[in-house]
Design a protein around this motif. Structure first.
Motif, PDB file in Angstrom:
ATOM      1  N   ASP A   1       0.806  -0.668  -0.288  1.00 30.08           N
ATOM      2  CA  ASP A   1       0.657   0.093  -0.095  1.00 30.08           C
ATOM      3  C   ASP A   1       0.932   1.584  -0.543  1.00 30.08           C
ATOM      4  O   ASP A   1       1.862   1.300   0.444  1.00 30.08           O
ATOM      5  CB  ASP A   1      -1.176   0.637   0.498  1.00 30.08           C
ATOM      6  N   PHE A   2       0.493   1.722  -0.264  1.00 27.49           N
ATOM      7  CA  PHE A   2       0.814   3.632  -0.611  1.00 27.49           C
ATOM      8  C   PHE A   2      -0.324   4.588  -0.628  1.00 27.49           C
ATOM      9  O   PHE A   2      -1.540   4.567  -0.887  1.00 27.49           O
ATOM     10  CB  PHE A   2       1.998   3.301  -1.940  1.00 27.49           C
ATOM     11  N   ALA A   3       0.687   5.392  -0.423  1.00 27.61           N
ATOM     12  CA  ALA A   3      -0.550   7.077  -0.199  1.00 27.61           C
ATOM     13  C   ALA A   3      -0.341   7.924  -1.492  1.00 27.61           C
ATOM     14  O   ALA A   3       1.180   8.782  -0.614  1.00 27.61           O
ATOM     15  CB  ALA A   3      -1.543   7.625   0.338  1.00 27.61           C
TER      16      ALA A   3
ATOM     17  N   GLU B   1       7.521   7.786  -5.022  1.00 30.18           N
ATOM     18  CA  GLU B   1       8.430   6.751  -3.955  1.00 30.18           C
ATOM     19  C   GLU B   1       7.455   5.152  -3.880  1.00 30.18           C
ATOM     20  O   GLU B   1       8.384   4.138  -3.513  1.00 30.18           O
ATOM     21  CB  GLU B   1       7.646   7.492  -2.866  1.00 30.18           C
ATOM     22  N   ALA B   2       6.584   5.242  -4.891  1.00 24.97           N
ATOM     23  CA  ALA B   2       5.039   4.471  -5.456  1.00 24.97           C
ATOM     24  C   ALA B   2       6.045   3.466  -6.010  1.00 24.97           C
ATOM     25  O   ALA B   2       5.989   2.429  -6.268  1.00 24.97           O
ATOM     26  CB  ALA B   2       4.113   4.502  -5.408  1.00 24.97           C
ATOM     27  N   ALA B   3       7.122   3.888  -7.178  1.00 23.09           N
ATOM     28  CA  ALA B   3       7.335   3.643  -8.157  1.00 23.09           C
ATOM     29  C   ALA B   3       8.436   2.389  -7.233  1.00 23.09           C
ATOM     30  O   ALA B   3       8.984   1.940  -8.160  1.00 23.09           O
ATOM     31  CB  ALA B   3       8.138   4.811  -9.693  1.00 23.09           C
ATOM     32  N   LEU B   4       9.121   3.046  -6.909  1.00 21.60           N
ATOM     33  CA  LEU B   4      10.366   2.646  -5.955  1.00 21.60           C
ATOM     34  C   LEU B   4      10.163   1.862  -5.349  1.00 21.60           C
ATOM     35  O   LEU B   4      11.307   0.123  -5.965  1.00 21.60           O
ATOM     36  CB  LEU B   4      11.607   3.999  -5.502  1.00 21.60           C
ATOM     37  N   LYS B   5       8.875   1.287  -4.584  1.00 22.08           N
ATOM     38  CA  LYS B   5       8.852   0.348  -3.935  1.00 22.08           C
ATOM     39  C   LYS B   5       8.116  -0.596  -5.266  1.00 22.08           C
ATOM     40  O   LYS B   5       7.960  -1.949  -3.936  1.00 22.08           O
ATOM     41  CB  LYS B   5       7.414   0.466  -3.177  1.00 22.08           C
ATOM     42  N   TYR B   6       8.433  -0.201  -5.821  1.00 22.44           N
ATOM     43  CA  TYR B   6       7.323  -1.732  -6.942  1.00 22.44           C
ATOM     44  C   TYR B   6       8.531  -1.763  -7.671  1.00 22.44           C
ATOM     45  O   TYR B   6       8.165  -2.620  -9.075  1.00 22.44           O
ATOM     46  CB  TYR B   6       6.153  -0.819  -8.466  1.00 22.44           C
ATOM     47  N   GLY B   7       9.367  -1.798  -7.962  1.00 24.78           N
ATOM     48  CA  GLY B   7      10.780  -1.415  -9.084  1.00 24.78           C
ATOM     49  C   GLY B   7      10.772  -1.375  -9.771  1.00 24.78           C
ATOM     50  O   GLY B   7      11.294  -1.930 -10.906  1.00 24.78           O
ATOM     51  N   VAL B   8       9.725   0.116 -10.246  1.00 24.24           N
ATOM     52  CA  VAL B   8       9.747   0.539 -11.365  1.00 24.24           C
ATOM     53  C   VAL B   8      11.058   1.071 -12.105  1.00 24.24           C
ATOM     54  O   VAL B   8      11.444   2.327 -11.926  1.00 24.24           O
ATOM     55  CB  VAL B   8       8.320   1.663 -11.250  1.00 24.24           C
TER      56      VAL B   8
END
Length: 382
Positions: free
Chosen positions: A248-250, A340-347
């Motif tokens: 999850d992220f926001a 930050e979401a892209a980094l979390k998902y390894g994009v």
């Protein structure tokens, strides 16, 4: 020229004392017989949860980068023509891109004609990286030939099965004879963790096996900067694999509302990473709109995450309107590749997407065009 550290995270699970000292890396480049109109370069890489970006002007075919570096790392360098109002124009052309391993010290890059046609000197890491990829390309070329052969409609079922069996054997041979053999014969190579990553493959079982291999390495290798980064990447990949619960992220909408991915629970959701400056993303958007319009009444929605930057917020808002994306939630932290979401998902490239079920489980990845439509049709027609 100044290196920009875009963001950093704390090392939560590994000892801080194992970090090494940074040293200077200097890269000089020569782009000869240029085919195209270019005037600028970007160099970027990700390491240990941080993304680094540097730029250089291209003047009479010459360019240079200089910054601090802790250990060998794979970087991407892109050459392009800076066009006002079109950030990132031309970046998607593979002829304009280099992927090379750099290390502390002095390196020289010489490209001829096409930027991607490069000779690298001064990096033992890149020499090993190039050697590994050359060995792998022999198997990969044979696999591609068999895949093309498999598209022949005149093949019988038995011939298709035989063809698939040959492909699987070649892929196993590639894994064992190239990467497995390299790991066994080069335990202190700067490419050890790269080889381990390639050996891991894409399934959870393969990655868990490699994680066990990592745990059996000597402590000095496990606790080296490369070892720590490898373990964190592998753990991250395990967390976002098909079958895993989507982290999850926001982030904020264009109007400033903070919205979490978890707010979509109860629906099938396409987590879609894109950007207004990304040509392939904009070409894919009509397919996403079509899918949304067809399946929105059957429990499907989209959660768009833009990799635009603060200075491009107006472009992001305009692209949402121009491409008809305002029917679903769009968010961004406007941190470009350090989203930050892209980094979390390894994009590492866009467009990229994940299909998530009503319980928050990842059930698909990188579904584009007709493949996205057919997948949703299969799931939602039940």
């Amino acid at each position: 020229m100044k290196t920009m550290k875009l963001w950093a995270v704390l090392l939560l699970f590994f000892p801080l004392l194992c970090l090494g000292q940074t040293k200077k890396v200097k890269i000089t480049g020569d782009f000869k017989n240029i085919e195209g109109d270019f005037d600028k370069l970007y160099l970027f890489y990700k390491y240990d949860g941080s993304q680094f970006l540097d730029s250089s002007k291209l003047v009479n075919g010459k360019y240079s980068f200089e910054f601090d570096l802790e250990q060998p790392v794979l970087v991407r360098i892109i050459v392009f023509k800076a066009i006002p109002g079109r950030p990132g124009a031309g970046i998607s052309n593979p002829d304009n891109t280099l992927s090379i391993y750099i290390e502390p010290g002095t390196m020289k890059l010489v490209s001829k004609g096409k930027f991607s046609n490069v000779e690298v000197s001064g990096s033992k890491s890149h020499f090993e990286y190039d050697k590994l990829n050359s060995l792998a390309s022999v198997y990969q070329s044979k696999v591609m030939d068999l895949m093309r052969k498999g598209q022949d409609k005149s093949l019988s079922d038995a011939e298709k099965q035989s063809n698939q069996a040959e492909i699987r054997k070649l892929q196993t041979d590639l894994k064992e004879e190239v990467f497995g053999k390299y790991i066994a014969e080069n335990p202190t190579s700067p490419m050890l963790f790269y080889a381990l990553q390639r050996y891991a493959g894409g399934s959870r079982e393969e990655m868990m096996k490699v994680l066990d291999m990592y745990k059996k390495l000597p402590a000095d290798q496990r606790d080296s900067p490369e070892g720590i980064a490898f373990a964190k990447r592998l753990q991250g990949q395990l967390e976002i694999m098909i079958g895993s619960i989507a982290p999850d992220f926001a982030q904020h909408t264009p109007t400033g509302e903070l919205v979490a991915l978890s707010s979509t629970r109860g629906k099938y959701v396409l987590l879609d990473f894109w950007a207004s400056w990304c040509g392939p993303c904009r070409k894919e958007n009509p397919h996403v709109v079509r899918a949304f319009n067809e399946f929105k009444d059957k429990g499907f929605t989209v959660f768009g995450v833009s990799l635009d930057r603060e200075s491009g917020k107006d472009n992001w808002i305009k692209a949402i309107a121009d491409d008809g994306l305002g029917q679903w939630t769009n968010v961004s932290d406007l941190k470009f590749w350090s989203n930050e979401a892209a980094l979390k998902y390894g994009v590492t490239g866009i467009p990229q997407n994940y299909l998530i079920d009503p319980d928050g489980k990842i059930i698909g990845k990188n579904l584009r065009g007709e493949e996205l439509h057919k997948t949703l049709e299969k799931i939602l027609s039940k």
